[in-house]
Design a protein around this motif. Structure first.
Motif, PDB file in Angstrom:
ATOM      1  N   SER A 168      -2.258  14.683  13.179  1.00 39.56           N
ATOM      2  CA  SER A 168      -1.787  14.514  11.805  1.00 39.56           C
ATOM      3  C   SER A 168      -1.539  13.044  11.520  1.00 39.56           C
ATOM      4  O   SER A 168      -1.236  12.267  12.434  1.00 39.56           O
ATOM      5  N   LEU A 169      -1.700  12.675  10.254  1.00 36.09           N
ATOM      6  CA  LEU A 169      -1.366  11.311   9.845  1.00 36.09           C
ATOM      7  C   LEU A 169       0.048  11.242   9.259  1.00 36.09           C
ATOM      8  O   LEU A 169       0.505  10.175   8.857  1.00 36.09           O
ATOM      9  N   PRO A 186       8.400   5.208   7.670  1.00 34.09           N
ATOM     10  CA  PRO A 186       7.399   4.135   7.640  1.00 34.09           C
ATOM     11  C   PRO A 186       7.217   3.479   9.006  1.00 34.09           C
ATOM     12  O   PRO A 186       6.098   3.122   9.376  1.00 34.09           O
ATOM     13  N   ASN A 214      -5.192  -0.013   9.325  1.00 29.32           N
ATOM     14  CA  ASN A 214      -4.833   1.368   9.657  1.00 29.32           C
ATOM     15  C   ASN A 214      -3.519   1.784   8.989  1.00 29.32           C
ATOM     16  O   ASN A 214      -3.352   2.949   8.619  1.00 29.32           O
ATOM     17  N   PHE A 215      -2.606   0.847   8.823  1.00 32.13           N
ATOM     18  CA  PHE A 215      -1.339   1.177   8.166  1.00 32.13           C
ATOM     19  C   PHE A 215      -1.582   1.548   6.702  1.00 32.13           C
ATOM     20  O   PHE A 215      -0.873   2.395   6.149  1.00 32.13           O
ATOM     21  N   GLN A 216      -2.574   0.929   6.072  1.00 34.26           N
ATOM     22  CA  GLN A 216      -2.916   1.327   4.708  1.00 34.26           C
ATOM     23  C   GLN A 216      -3.259   2.815   4.655  1.00 34.26           C
ATOM     24  O   GLN A 216      -2.829   3.541   3.758  1.00 34.26           O
ATOM     25  N   THR A 217      -4.038   3.253   5.628  1.00 34.24           N
ATOM     26  CA  THR A 217      -4.455   4.652   5.676  1.00 34.24           C
ATOM     27  C   THR A 217      -3.262   5.574   5.906  1.00 34.24           C
ATOM     28  O   THR A 217      -3.095   6.589   5.211  1.00 34.24           O
ATOM     29  N   ALA A 229      -0.092   4.967   5.445  1.00 33.06           N
ATOM     30  CA  ALA A 229       0.844   4.908   4.320  1.00 33.06           C
ATOM     31  C   ALA A 229       0.354   5.786   3.164  1.00 33.06           C
ATOM     32  O   ALA A 229       1.131   6.530   2.554  1.00 33.06           O
ATOM     33  N   ALA A 230      -0.939   5.716   2.869  1.00 30.05           N
ATOM     34  CA  ALA A 230      -1.490   6.559   1.806  1.00 30.05           C
ATOM     35  C   ALA A 230      -1.338   8.035   2.166  1.00 30.05           C
ATOM     36  O   ALA A 230      -1.027   8.874   1.307  1.00 30.05           O
ATOM     37  N   ALA A 231      -1.555   8.356   3.437  1.00 25.71           N
ATOM     38  CA  ALA A 231      -1.450   9.751   3.885  1.00 25.71           C
ATOM     39  C   ALA A 231      -0.032  10.289   3.725  1.00 25.71           C
ATOM     40  O   ALA A 231       0.181  11.506   3.621  1.00 25.71           O
ATOM     41  N   ASN A 241       1.974   9.290   1.279  1.00 25.38           N
ATOM     42  CA  ASN A 241       2.368   8.938  -0.082  1.00 25.38           C
ATOM     43  C   ASN A 241       3.401   7.815  -0.074  1.00 25.38           C
ATOM     44  O   ASN A 241       4.352   7.805  -0.849  1.00 25.38           O
ATOM     45  N   TYR A 242       3.216   6.900   0.850  1.00 21.46           N
ATOM     46  CA  TYR A 242       4.059   5.711   0.982  1.00 21.46           C
ATOM     47  C   TYR A 242       5.527   6.055   1.238  1.00 21.46           C
ATOM     48  O   TYR A 242       6.412   5.292   0.933  1.00 21.46           O
ATOM     49  N   LYS A 250       7.491   7.803  -0.259  1.00 18.36           N
ATOM     50  CA  LYS A 250       8.306   7.739  -1.475  1.00 18.36           C
ATOM     51  C   LYS A 250       9.283   8.917  -1.510  1.00 18.36           C
ATOM     52  O   LYS A 250       8.886  10.038  -1.252  1.00 18.36           O
TER      53      LYS A 250
END
Lengths: 74, 74, 74, 74, 74, 74
Positions: E7-8, E13, E62-65, E67-69, E71-72, E74
């Motif tokens: 899982s991502l 964070p 990779n952190f961009q990916t 984080a998007a997974a 939803n940052y 939030k």
């Protein structure tokens, strides 16, 4: 560091591109705060094609961010 | 710098790609404003495979931005 | 430059990957228009591991754009 | 090139990561189709730390695409 | 390769950043499976500033990916 | 590693940029945990134009993530 970035919004794409340049320069400035050292480096990297291409790449990445922040000025 | 970028919208993907090239060149131009210096660098980097690949990479990054701004010309 | 890019849509992911390769090559071609020069560079970069990895990176970046344009062929 | 990519969907994130590796390798393969040449390069780049980091970067970029295509396996 | 990525999603964070590091390392590991070889490379690249910056770049991608997974977060 | 990242939210874009710098530094720190070694590297890379540009690039990538997490501070 003094306040230098209060918003990613700009009026035009060109101002956005110029903000992307500012962000790219600030990334360097935070890493090397000495203006004296940065000035010494300038003559070399500004006459090296690869350095210029790398600099343009950082600007391109920051421009993606600024453009998204402005909804691409649509 | 004179006005050179008023919109990221283009009529076709190819015009968008050409705008991405323009953005990549402008990233270099803002960093090294002297046309004389840039012209001197051209013979070398335009005959260096890695430099050309790096240049193509900057174009690719800027093309992502332009394509998004045009909703991928869907 | 003649018309070479009319759409980012492709029928399959593989065609999209091949379009990404085309975009990567065109980034080089716009920067170095001489086919003669580009052909001379080929033997060297195509036998240099880092150059090949860099080329694959440009393709990956362009593939992001093409994939988004095709809604990831969902 | 034979059919090698019919979908970006995978069952798990790990399969997605492995597809990203495949995409990265195919970027190299399209650029240097000779298996013989690629095999000769392997001993060098696979023992060079920077080459390995660059390879991991290409994988990371392709993984962004694959992950987005799978809605991050949410 | 054994199962290593199911899982991502992460709880925080920071765990996401650490997963991004794991992804970056796995990109290297798939490319150079020999632990012995990887260990030999470590003393050199971990004392080379550019290698460390490049490694941090792969982690950032990779952190961009991740984080998007998430939803940052939030 | 102690807790160092609890949220990607910041009050202002500038704080977001500074968080991006922190993320970039942490990518280095996880890869080379020895503060002693990192300090030794600093005089060199902070006086090398390309290293500074590469560092600025990592910051730019992390800033994309932080900006998205903050909905670009709109």
């Amino acid at each position: 560091m003094n306040k230098w970035l209060t918003s990613l919004r700009t009026n035009t794409p060109q101002e956005g591109f110029e903000l992307a340049i500012k962000l790219s320069q600030m990334g360097v400035k935070y890493t090397q705060p000495s203006e004296e050292v940065r000035k010494k480096l300038r003559p070399k990297y500004s006459r090296d094609a690869d350095s210029l291409i790398f600099a343009s790449q950082v600007i391109a990445i920051n421009f993606q961010t600024v453009a998204a922040a402005n909804n691409y000025w649509k």
